[in-house]
Every structure is written in structure tokens, then in C-alpha cells.
Scaffold this motif. Structure first.
Motif, PDB file in Angstrom:
ATOM      1  N   GLN A   1       0.800  -1.147  -0.037  1.00 55.56           N
ATOM      2  CA  GLN A   1       0.014  -0.046   0.052  1.00 55.56           C
ATOM      3  C   GLN A   1       0.855   1.272   0.061  1.00 55.56           C
ATOM      4  O   GLN A   1       0.612   2.263  -0.573  1.00 55.56           O
ATOM      5  CB  GLN A   1      -0.824   0.133   1.121  1.00 55.56           C
ATOM      6  N   GLN A   2       1.847   1.441   0.656  1.00 55.77           N
ATOM      7  CA  GLN A   2       2.791   2.402   0.849  1.00 55.77           C
ATOM      8  C   GLN A   2       3.488   2.502  -0.398  1.00 55.77           C
ATOM      9  O   GLN A   2       3.815   3.855  -0.997  1.00 55.77           O
ATOM     10  CB  GLN A   2       3.897   2.197   1.912  1.00 55.77           C
ATOM     11  N   LEU A   3       3.750   1.456  -1.074  1.00 59.34           N
ATOM     12  CA  LEU A   3       4.603   1.381  -2.298  1.00 59.34           C
ATOM     13  C   LEU A   3       3.431   1.963  -3.421  1.00 59.34           C
ATOM     14  O   LEU A   3       4.113   2.716  -4.214  1.00 59.34           O
ATOM     15  CB  LEU A   3       4.966   0.048  -2.938  1.00 59.34           C
ATOM     16  N   HIS A   4       2.363   1.807  -3.427  1.00 62.60           N
ATOM     17  CA  HIS A   4       1.488   2.211  -4.451  1.00 62.60           C
ATOM     18  C   HIS A   4       1.196   3.766  -4.309  1.00 62.60           C
ATOM     19  O   HIS A   4       0.901   4.531  -5.114  1.00 62.60           O
ATOM     20  CB  HIS A   4       0.240   1.540  -4.450  1.00 62.60           C
ATOM     21  N   LEU A   5       1.031   3.860  -2.924  1.00 64.35           N
ATOM     22  CA  LEU A   5       1.100   5.612  -2.699  1.00 64.35           C
ATOM     23  C   LEU A   5       2.045   6.194  -3.353  1.00 64.35           C
ATOM     24  O   LEU A   5       2.057   7.296  -3.682  1.00 64.35           O
ATOM     25  CB  LEU A   5       0.981   5.714  -1.071  1.00 64.35           C
ATOM     26  N   PHE A   6       3.264   5.942  -3.049  1.00 61.49           N
ATOM     27  CA  PHE A   6       4.650   6.531  -3.816  1.00 61.49           C
ATOM     28  C   PHE A   6       4.460   6.642  -5.281  1.00 61.49           C
ATOM     29  O   PHE A   6       4.587   7.693  -6.086  1.00 61.49           O
ATOM     30  CB  PHE A   6       5.908   5.798  -3.525  1.00 61.49           C
ATOM     31  N   MET A   7       3.947   5.512  -5.883  1.00 68.47           N
ATOM     32  CA  MET A   7       3.597   5.484  -7.470  1.00 68.47           C
ATOM     33  C   MET A   7       2.615   6.440  -7.637  1.00 68.47           C
ATOM     34  O   MET A   7       2.597   7.332  -8.785  1.00 68.47           O
ATOM     35  CB  MET A   7       3.054   4.286  -7.557  1.00 68.47           C
ATOM     36  N   GLU A   8       1.492   6.616  -7.035  1.00 68.15           N
ATOM     37  CA  GLU A   8       0.609   7.739  -7.260  1.00 68.15           C
ATOM     38  C   GLU A   8       1.133   9.074  -7.160  1.00 68.15           C
ATOM     39  O   GLU A   8       0.454   9.917  -7.746  1.00 68.15           O
ATOM     40  CB  GLU A   8      -0.647   7.342  -6.214  1.00 68.15           C
ATOM     41  N   GLU A   9       1.861   9.168  -6.500  1.00 67.87           N
ATOM     42  CA  GLU A   9       2.555  10.600  -5.979  1.00 67.87           C
ATOM     43  C   GLU A   9       3.475  11.043  -7.061  1.00 67.87           C
ATOM     44  O   GLU A   9       3.716  12.338  -7.224  1.00 67.87           O
ATOM     45  CB  GLU A   9       2.961  10.836  -4.494  1.00 67.87           C
ATOM     46  N   LEU A  10       4.216  10.357  -7.590  1.00 63.79           N
ATOM     47  CA  LEU A  10       5.261  10.572  -8.524  1.00 63.79           C
ATOM     48  C   LEU A  10       4.931  11.306  -9.492  1.00 63.79           C
ATOM     49  O   LEU A  10       5.684  12.227  -9.895  1.00 63.79           O
ATOM     50  CB  LEU A  10       5.904   9.460  -8.778  1.00 63.79           C
ATOM     51  N   PRO A  11       4.030  10.854 -10.212  1.00 62.87           N
ATOM     52  CA  PRO A  11       3.579  11.710 -11.496  1.00 62.87           C
ATOM     53  C   PRO A  11       3.273  13.336 -11.303  1.00 62.87           C
ATOM     54  O   PRO A  11       3.130  14.041 -12.236  1.00 62.87           O
ATOM     55  CB  PRO A  11       2.276  10.853 -12.042  1.00 62.87           C
ATOM     56  N   HIS A  12       2.796  13.355  -9.846  1.00 62.70           N
ATOM     57  CA  HIS A  12       2.549  14.774  -9.605  1.00 62.70           C
ATOM     58  C   HIS A  12       3.338  15.584  -9.035  1.00 62.70           C
ATOM     59  O   HIS A  12       3.598  16.701  -8.953  1.00 62.70           O
ATOM     60  CB  HIS A  12       1.290  14.733  -8.625  1.00 62.70           C
ATOM     61  N   SER A  13       4.736  14.936  -8.803  1.00 62.74           N
ATOM     62  CA  SER A  13       5.982  15.695  -8.314  1.00 62.74           C
ATOM     63  C   SER A  13       6.853  16.091  -9.518  1.00 62.74           C
ATOM     64  O   SER A  13       6.572  15.501 -10.494  1.00 62.74           O
ATOM     65  CB  SER A  13       6.784  14.701  -7.671  1.00 62.74           C
TER      66      SER A  13
END
Length: 235
Positions: free
Chosen positions: A138-150
Motif C-alpha cells: 500500500q505504501q509502495l502504491h502511494l509513492f507510485m501515485e504521488e510521483l507523476p504529480h511531483s
């Protein structure tokens, strides 16, 4: 030295010749020691043999996925359609260069050690102590979802992205969850890049110089990946 000639000049020349060999002998001794060393210097007490362990685990999963331990599926937002990938490796193996190159591609958003950069050591340690892999994923997917917006390293806009990913070191969950992590990646179609630095002696030298520069910076503030020639030479 006791076998040197009695002639004073000859004895002086022979001593000079012996001294000239000392740096070479010292380098040979250092090389032999480094090759025989168990490499417990790496974070988390990692050993280069973890390369082979992870490779064998990958082969085991590829041969027989039917024996996988039952793992709960992770709910991923359906709108998230980018292809996910993970770079698995060990510290001082060239992941910084690889992820930077990937991130410079207009269709790729690639982060670095997100588990290490965004979580403190206590939080990361607790995340790897769960009986189930779900909180980690779940933490891994959270990072994945945030990266495109950074913000990307080179491009200010994240347009036309097709892939997103980041790097995970062996001691950041890879060795903690072993085959379970591989099975989960396969089930969720997360691609894996396994980067191995074959020259362990250079990896050791890189690790030692980086550790020393942390304690006593050689030229200005500590930089784990110096690109300036003067800083690189000093380190």
C-alpha cells in the motif's frame, strides 16, 4: 635488507629499489583484503551474495508460480493506468545514474529511494515487520501515485507519461519479504529491473569513500553522488 651488498652505493640503490616496491605491495595487500572481506559494511549488514539470492528467488518464482503463498490483492485506483516498475539493487551500484537517466525520458517518471527518502528508519522498520505484505505494498502504491504529480528532474511538465517507478534497495523490504514480494509484483504486473554491480571491489571503495565523506566532507558539503570533477576527485 640483510642480503644487500656491502658496497655503500649498491646498498643505497637496493634500498631505494625495495622502497619503490612498497606501494605496489600495499595495493596488492589492500586488494586481497577487500576481496576476502565479507562486505558487512553495507547498510543492514547486506552481503553481495544477496544478488545471487534474489536472482535465484526470481528464477524460482518464474518456474513455479502455483506454489505461491496466498497474498491478498491490493486495491489500486482504476484510473491509474501507468505501467509501474521497480529498480531493485544494492547501495553504490549505479542506481542513482540509472534512475536519473530514466527520469530524463519524457514518457517516464522515475523516483529514487522513496522508502528511504520519505520514511524515517523507524517507520520503514515497522513496515517490514508486518505478518502480511499488504501495508508495504500500500505504501509502495502511494509513492507510485504521488510521483507523476511531483516535479521531474529535467522536464517541468509530466505530459504523455506511460511509465512510473522508483528504486528499492535490498534492505528496504526486498530481503524482508523475499518471494512474496516477487509474487505480488507478478500479480500486479509491476515490472522489475534488477541492477547488479559486478565489480564488488569498486563498490566497496565507493561505499567507504562515501561513508568517510559523510563524517568529514572532503570538499564542501557532503554529496553522495558528486558530479563536479573537483569534488569527485577529492572523494
Amino acid at each position: 635488507v640483510g642480503l644487500l651488498p656491502n658496497n655503500k652505493q649498491s646498498r643505497h640503490d637496493s634500498k631505494a629499489k625495495v622502497k619503490s616496491y612498497l606501494p605496489v605491495l600495499g595495493l596488492l595487500a589492500l586488494t586481497l583484503w577487500a576481496l576476502l572481506d565479507s562486505f558487512t559494511y553495507l547498510d543492514g549488514g547486506a552481503d553481495p551474495r544477496t544478488d545471487e539470492v534474489w536472482r535465484s528467488l526470481a528464477e524460482e518464482v518464474a518456474i513455479s508460480d502455483a506454489d505461491a503463498v496466498e497474498i491478498s490483492p491490493i486495491e489500486v485506483p482504476p484510473a491509474f493506468s501507468l505501467q509501474k516498475f521497480i529498480v531493485i539493487s544494492e547501495q553504490r551500484s549505479g542506481t542513482g545514474l540509472l534512475t536519473s537517466l530514466l527520469d530524463h525520458h519524457s514518457n517516464i517518471r522515475c523516483g529514487h529511494e522513496e522508502f528511504n527518502l520519505q520514511l524515517d528508519k523507524t517507520h520503514l522498520h515497522k513496515l517490514m515487520q508486518h505478518d502480511t505484505i499488504d501495508p508495504y505494498m500500500q505504501q509502495l502504491h502511494l509513492f507510485m501515485e504521488e510521483l507523476p504529480h511531483s516535479k521531474k528532474i529535467k522536464f517541468g511538465q509530466n505530459q504523455n507519461l506511460t511509465h512510473v517507478g522508483f528504486e528499492i534497495m535490498y534492505n528496504q523490504g526486498v530481503m524482508a519479504y523475499h518471494t512474496n514480494l516477487l509474487h505480488q509484483f507478478r500479480r500486479e504486473n509491476i515490472k522489475v529491473i534488477h541492477l547488479i554491480r559486478q565489480n564488488k571491489l569498486l563498490q566497496y571503495i565507493s561505499t567507504r569513500s562515501n561513508d568517510l565523506d559523510k563524517r568529514e566532507p572532503a570538499d564542501g558539503p557532503h554529496d553522495p553522488h558528486p558530479t563536479d570533477p573537483q569534488k569527485s576527485s577529492a572523494v
